[in-house]
Design a protein around this motif. Structure first.
Motif, short mmCIF file in Angstrom:
data_model
loop_
_atom_site.label_atom_id
_atom_site.label_comp_id
_atom_site.label_asym_id
_atom_site.label_seq_id
_atom_site.Cartn_x
_atom_site.Cartn_y
_atom_site.Cartn_z
N ALA A 193 50.28 -43.37 -65.48
CA ALA A 193 49.11 -42.48 -65.56
C ALA A 193 48.75 -41.91 -64.19
CB ALA A 193 47.92 -43.25 -66.15
N HIS A 194 48.79 -42.75 -63.17
CA HIS A 194 48.43 -42.29 -61.84
C HIS A 194 49.51 -41.37 -61.27
CE1 HIS A 194 45.71 -42.65 -58.44
NE2 HIS A 194 46.75 -42.77 -57.63
N ALA A 195 50.76 -41.66 -61.56
CA ALA A 195 51.85 -40.81 -61.09
C ALA A 195 51.78 -39.43 -61.72
CB ALA A 195 53.20 -41.46 -61.39
N GLU A 196 51.42 -39.37 -62.99
CA GLU A 196 51.26 -38.07 -63.65
C GLU A 196 50.16 -37.26 -62.99
OE1 GLU A 196 50.65 -39.29 -67.71
OE2 GLU A 196 52.70 -38.69 -68.28
N LYS A 197 49.06 -37.91 -62.63
CA LYS A 197 47.95 -37.22 -61.98
C LYS A 197 48.39 -36.59 -60.65
CE LYS A 197 43.50 -38.13 -59.72
NZ LYS A 197 42.47 -39.15 -59.41
N TRP A 198 49.17 -37.34 -59.88
CA TRP A 198 49.55 -36.87 -58.54
C TRP A 198 50.92 -36.20 -58.53
CZ3 TRP A 198 46.96 -36.72 -53.94
CH2 TRP A 198 45.70 -37.32 -53.93
N GLN A 199 51.60 -36.18 -59.66
CA GLN A 199 52.94 -35.60 -59.75
C GLN A 199 53.89 -36.21 -58.72
OE1 GLN A 199 54.47 -32.91 -62.01
NE2 GLN A 199 53.04 -34.34 -62.98
N VAL A 200 53.96 -37.53 -58.78
CA VAL A 200 54.89 -38.27 -57.93
C VAL A 200 55.72 -39.19 -58.81
CG1 VAL A 200 53.47 -38.19 -55.85
CG2 VAL A 200 53.18 -40.09 -57.46
N CYS A 201 56.79 -39.71 -58.26
CA CYS A 201 57.66 -40.63 -59.00
C CYS A 201 56.96 -41.98 -59.15
CB CYS A 201 58.98 -40.81 -58.26
SG CYS A 201 60.00 -42.15 -58.91
N PRO A 202 56.74 -42.46 -60.37
CA PRO A 202 56.03 -43.73 -60.55
C PRO A 202 56.78 -44.92 -59.97
CG PRO A 202 56.92 -42.96 -62.64
CD PRO A 202 57.11 -41.85 -61.67
N PHE A 203 58.10 -44.88 -60.01
CA PHE A 203 58.87 -46.01 -59.49
C PHE A 203 58.75 -46.08 -57.97
CE2 PHE A 203 62.91 -47.75 -57.84
CZ PHE A 203 62.80 -49.03 -58.35
N GLU A 204 58.97 -44.96 -57.29
CA GLU A 204 58.88 -44.96 -55.84
C GLU A 204 57.45 -45.25 -55.38
OE1 GLU A 204 61.16 -44.81 -53.55
OE2 GLU A 204 62.81 -44.61 -54.98
N MET A 205 56.46 -44.76 -56.13
CA MET A 205 55.06 -45.04 -55.80
C MET A 205 54.78 -46.54 -55.91
SD MET A 205 51.56 -43.62 -57.57
CE MET A 205 51.79 -44.66 -59.03
N SER A 206 55.35 -47.18 -56.94
CA SER A 206 55.11 -48.62 -57.11
C SER A 206 55.72 -49.42 -55.96
CB SER A 206 55.68 -49.09 -58.46
OG SER A 206 57.09 -49.08 -58.47
N LEU A 207 56.87 -48.96 -55.46
CA LEU A 207 57.47 -49.66 -54.32
C LEU A 207 56.59 -49.52 -53.08
CD1 LEU A 207 61.27 -48.79 -54.68
CD2 LEU A 207 60.00 -50.71 -55.64
N ASP A 208 56.00 -48.35 -52.88
CA ASP A 208 55.08 -48.16 -51.75
C ASP A 208 53.83 -49.01 -51.93
OD1 ASP A 208 56.71 -46.38 -50.42
OD2 ASP A 208 55.85 -44.63 -51.39
N VAL A 242 52.70 -38.79 -51.90
CA VAL A 242 52.69 -40.17 -52.38
C VAL A 242 51.74 -41.07 -51.58
CG1 VAL A 242 54.67 -40.97 -51.00
CG2 VAL A 242 54.14 -42.05 -53.20
N ASN A 243 51.61 -40.86 -50.27
CA ASN A 243 50.70 -41.71 -49.50
C ASN A 243 49.26 -41.56 -49.98
OD1 ASN A 243 52.87 -42.59 -48.06
ND2 ASN A 243 52.16 -41.90 -46.06
N ASP A 244 48.84 -40.33 -50.25
CA ASP A 244 47.48 -40.11 -50.76
C ASP A 244 47.31 -40.72 -52.14
OD1 ASP A 244 46.70 -38.75 -48.48
OD2 ASP A 244 47.22 -36.78 -49.28
N ALA A 245 48.37 -40.64 -52.95
CA ALA A 245 48.31 -41.23 -54.29
C ALA A 245 48.13 -42.73 -54.22
CB ALA A 245 49.58 -40.88 -55.07
N VAL A 246 48.87 -43.37 -53.34
CA VAL A 246 48.78 -44.83 -53.19
C VAL A 246 47.41 -45.22 -52.65
CG1 VAL A 246 49.68 -46.82 -51.91
CG2 VAL A 246 51.26 -45.17 -52.92
N PHE A 247 46.91 -44.48 -51.68
CA PHE A 247 45.62 -44.82 -51.09
C PHE A 247 44.50 -44.72 -52.12
CE2 PHE A 247 41.99 -44.41 -48.15
CZ PHE A 247 42.29 -45.47 -47.30
N GLU A 248 44.55 -43.70 -52.96
CA GLU A 248 43.53 -43.58 -54.01
C GLU A 248 43.65 -44.73 -55.01
OE1 GLU A 248 42.19 -39.75 -56.09
OE2 GLU A 248 43.35 -40.78 -57.66
N LEU A 249 44.86 -45.10 -55.33
CA LEU A 249 45.08 -46.20 -56.27
C LEU A 249 44.49 -47.50 -55.73
CD1 LEU A 249 46.44 -46.57 -59.04
CD2 LEU A 249 48.54 -47.18 -57.85
N LEU A 250 44.60 -47.69 -54.43
CA LEU A 250 44.09 -48.91 -53.80
C LEU A 250 42.58 -48.91 -53.63
CD1 LEU A 250 46.77 -49.30 -50.99
CD2 LEU A 250 46.44 -50.88 -52.91
N THR A 251 42.01 -47.74 -53.39
CA THR A 251 40.60 -47.68 -52.99
C THR A 251 39.72 -46.89 -53.95
OG1 THR A 251 40.99 -45.70 -51.65
CG2 THR A 251 41.25 -47.83 -50.57
N GLY A 252 40.32 -46.31 -55.01
CA GLY A 252 39.55 -45.46 -55.90
C GLY A 252 38.61 -46.22 -56.80
#
Length: 815
Positions: free
Chosen positions: A331-346, A303-313
């Motif tokens: 869409a981004h959660a599907e790409k990284w196979q992470v929980c979209p809700f928890e990713m949004s909180l991060d 999830v940390n890598d997913a969030v970093f890409e979302l911020l800087t991609g």
């Protein structure tokens, strides 16, 4: 030099987390990771002797060139034993502490940070770390010790900081871009009358770190008039993050549009809209464990890598692409196979504005712990839209309910599993049985301490069953219901064997929530029991005065702005949402031409219970037809109840066939709601009357402009139905030398009236009538709540109404 501040706890939890999301094992993790209550915390510290120093503030600053990272926190205790210094970290848990073989890694990491900082500052070559685990109910204590050299701690801490540096560097560089873009941002439109003064008042409030209440009539443009000065305040260093709080999805969309308007000028601003877990989950039903959801497995590894890409991609430097909505996150959660809700909180940690529901800031069970867990104050600006909704929402958030029937059901389910749990549940059930026998309608209590103590034991027993992987609950479920549904053996429990654990877990959270509210209770609460209409018996901790609780949340930020088109009487809302005398209040001027609206009060009609009947209903039906006859078009008619709506609808349709009637029903689906609103077309050949209930889904948040709606008929003053809880409210305020009837009935009722009336005039091109059908509207206590825009209201009878309505419409023809 720019300084990035982060707490020790936030640092280690963010960088060192790994593994799965698992609600089976981790369902109690939040509580487990929390520090224990202050009373027990102080008790443990007080037992450690005179040499023990409690709550020692520690800070380390790391020079990173163009900025510095400041790692801050408070060690629970520092003491010396046999010449060696020790860091003590105290953690509360519901687990059996004797089964803890080693410290939980994230807890140990927290203590190691304090040890490294303290040893370096004191010039110590070696230092010890003591993890003190305390069972929150039994107060059993287990201490686990480790010793470290300063060199190994320094190496470990340096690696931790190095991992965090990329995030800190991003934060520093993005802030430069953001601040430069804010400087060039201007208000997107020519200011409407009064709008510039409104924006200036918001800016001054933020600058002075105060709270502002705005009565903002429809058409003022309150969203952009609050968002723009808040953004400019951030640009001046008067805040760092905006929380735009709403009660409904539609107002979240309006907030998104306001930020988008500013971005079209080049504003660089990262804006996140948080969506409830149930609405963003990619599974049919949220069940957050690796067996049920593939995204839960290894979520924290990715999830940390997913969030970093979302911020800087790609596109992240383009302000138009820095808005994160539900669709973007999925869409981004599907790409990284992470929980979209928890990713949004991060993601919320790193964005500039968060658009979300009230509960993410105010609800003790749901608030964003990343910002508000430890009572730390941040540079937050709170913009609270449709703030009139926060009164009742606040009461819900800070109240708690338990039902006697649930204790009995869970006891029966767990009887074959755990005698201890069943006995604990039975003891609470007996307390409630005694109260039930004493209660005729409802009963108030001042002390339930004995019940709360018994409830703590229930919590402990349930926690043992849920947390222990080898517990009898798991064994019983596996042995008795390996494949069959529980329906055969336990008819009252639907579904498969997993439902047993789910039901126990849900009840456990109700118990924990009740105990948490109980511990925070003060004189703003009433405790009562009640027989509900469905036969269930409840015990409720009812928060009446929410000002203290809401104020505590807002004190964690810099400033707050409450705004609504129906914040009247404004002192009522100020008392319930803040309660401090230093707050500001303004009444924004309406830009609309008063002559395009007609407010008419029918003085020969009433919705009082003593007047209800065929004769009065026929008069109300005649009034409705009178409004429609004066000018053909689309009208909304609001009633105090579904019962009255149906009774008058039958009379109306029998008497008047020239008007089409569509009605709201209490169980409308989303499709049926859309179909109802679609009836309000500008091209309707036949006049339309939409029958609705006051305070319902069509009384707020709908936008029927121009000829889609030209009038609203409001039957009654909107008084809530008399019930035990309303009477408890009334008595509470009467005891506090305040107008109990006004607080419990009149003010909430008039808010529904004002919201419903606000559906008529939405733009400066709109025209329409507001027909208030109840003689009580002419009483001084109601006239005092009329908005300023109703200063030219008129009165009528059924005999004079046709002439007055026709005169109004004819007067507009010459314009």
């Amino acid at each position: 030099m720019e300084k990035i501040r982060i707490s020790v706890r936030s640092l280690v939890e963010f960088i060192l987390r790994s593994g799965d999301i698992d609600n089976r094992r981790g369902a109690l993790a939040d509580k487990e990771a929390m520090q224990i209550g202050s009373r027990l915390h102080r008790k443990i510290q007080g037992q450690m002797g005179a040499d023990y120093r409690a709550e020692v503030s520690l800070k380390a600053e790391i020079d990173c060139g163009s900025y510095a990272i400041s790692v801050e926190g408070r060690a629970d205790g520092i003491f010396t034993e046999n010449g060696q210094s020790w860091i003590d970290e105290i953690k509360g848990t519901g687990r059996d502490v004797n089964k803890l073989e080693e410290a939980i890694p994230v807890h140990l990491a927290q203590a190691k940070c304090y040890a490294c900082i303290y040893a370096a500052q004191q010039g110590l070559d070696h230092i010890g770390v003591q993890m003190t685990y305390v069972h929150m109910e039994t107060e059993d204590v287990r201490r686990i010790r480790r010793e470290f050299s300063l060199e190994e701690l320094k190496t470990w801490f340096a690696e931790l900081i190095e991992e965090y540096k990329k995030w800190a560097s991003f934060q520093v560089e993005w802030k430069k871009v953001r601040q430069a873009s804010i400087a060039g941002t201007v208000f997107p439109y020519p200011y409407r009358e009064g709008q510039k003064d409104l924006a200036a008042a918001v800016y001054r409030t933020i600058e002075r770190e105060k709270k502002l209440f705005i009565q903002a009539p429809t058409g003022v443009g309150k969203t952009i008039a609050t968002v723009f000065p808040a953004v400019k305040a951030v640009g001046e260093g008067l805040g760092d993050k905006i929380f735009y709080l709403t009660a409904k999805t539609i107002t979240r969309t309006v907030a998104q549009e306001a930020f988008s308007l500013l971005k079209m000028q080049g504003l660089q601003y990262k804006v996140l809209t948080l969506t409830a877990k149930e609405k963003i989950c990619m599974c049919e039903e949220p069940d957050c464990n690796p067996e049920k959801c593939p995204c839960a497995k290894g979520h924290f590894d990715r999830v940390n890598d997913a969030v970093f890409e979302l911020l800087t991609g790609r596109g992240a430097t383009d302000g138009l692409h820095d808005s994160y909505t539900r669709e973007d996150l999925i869409a981004h959660a599907e790409k990284w196979q992470v929980c979209p809700f928890e990713m949004s909180l991060d993601l919320s940690l790193w964005v500039d504005a968060v658009i979300c529901d009230y509960n993410y800031v105010f609800d003790p069970q749901a608030r964003l712990k990343r910002f508000f867990a430890d009572g730390v104050r941040g540079d937050y600006i709170f913009l609270i839209d449709e703030a009139h909704n926060l009164v009742e929402r606040g009461r819900e958030m800070y109240s708690a309910v338990l039902y006697k029937e649930d204790f009995l059901e869970i006891k029966k389910l767990l009887a074959p599993v755990s005698r201890k749990a069943a006995r604990a549940l039975d003891k609470c059930n007996k307390y409630m049985l005694e109260w039930k026998r004493e209660c005729t309608g409802y009963a108030l209590y001042t002390d339930i301490a004995a019940f709360a103590l018994a409830l703590m034991n229930v919590s402990a027993q349930l926690e043992n069953l849920l947390e222990d992987g080898d517990s009898p609950l798991n064994w019983y479920q596996a042995q008795m219901y390996p494949r069959e549904g529980l329906a055969q053996a336990l008819p009252q429990t639907p579904g498969t064997g997993g439902e047993l654990r789910k039901k126990v877990l849900e009840f456990y959270f109700q118990v924990r929530s009740f105990l948490a509210i109980y511990e925070e209770m003060d004189d703003s609460y009433e405790i009562y029991t009640e027989h509900e209409t469905d036969g269930r018996f409840k015990l409720k901790l009812f928060c009446i005065d929410t000002a203290g609780k809401i104020g505590e949340c807002l004190d964690r930020g810099r400033a707050a702005v409450f705004f609504s088109a129906t914040l009247l009487p404004i002192r009522y809302y100020m008392n319930l949402l803040s309660g401090t005398q230093e707050d500001y209040a303004i009444y924004a001027h309406s830009p609309f031409d008063l002559h395009k609206k007609k407010v008419l009060v029918g003085t020969d009609v009433s919705s009082r219970y003593t007047r209800r009947g065929p004769e009065e209903y026929q008069k109300i039906a005649a009034y409705i037809h009178c409004a429609v006859q004066a000018r053909a078009g689309n009208y909304l008619v609001f009633f105090p109840s579904y019962k009255m709506l149906e009774e008058i609808r039958v009379i109306f349709e029998a008497a008047y066939t020239d008007v089409r009637v569509v009605s709201q029903n209490p169980r409308m689906t989303e499709t049926e709601r859309e179909e109802f609103l679609a009836c309000f077309s500008e091209g309707n050949v036949q006049s339309l009357a939409g029958f609705c209930v006051l305070g319902g889904i069509f009384g707020e948040g709908i936008d029927l402009r121009h000829e889609k709606l030209i009038g609203a008929v409001i039957v009654g003053t909107g008084l809530p139905q008399i019930c035990n809880e309303r009477e408890i409210l009334k008595q509470y305020y009467d005891r506090h030398q305040m107008d109990g009837f006004a607080h419990a009935y009149q003010y909430p009722g008039m808010n529904k009236v004002l919201q419903s009336a606000g559906r008529v005039i939405r733009t400066d091109e709109d025209t329409g009538v507001i027909l208030l059908l109840d003689e009580r509207f002419c009483r001084r206590q109601y006239l005092d709540i009329f908005p300023r825009e109703w200063i030219d209201y008129d009165t009528c009878s059924l005999r004079t109404a046709p002439e007055k309505l026709q005169y109004f419409w004819k007067s507009l023809e010459g314009e």
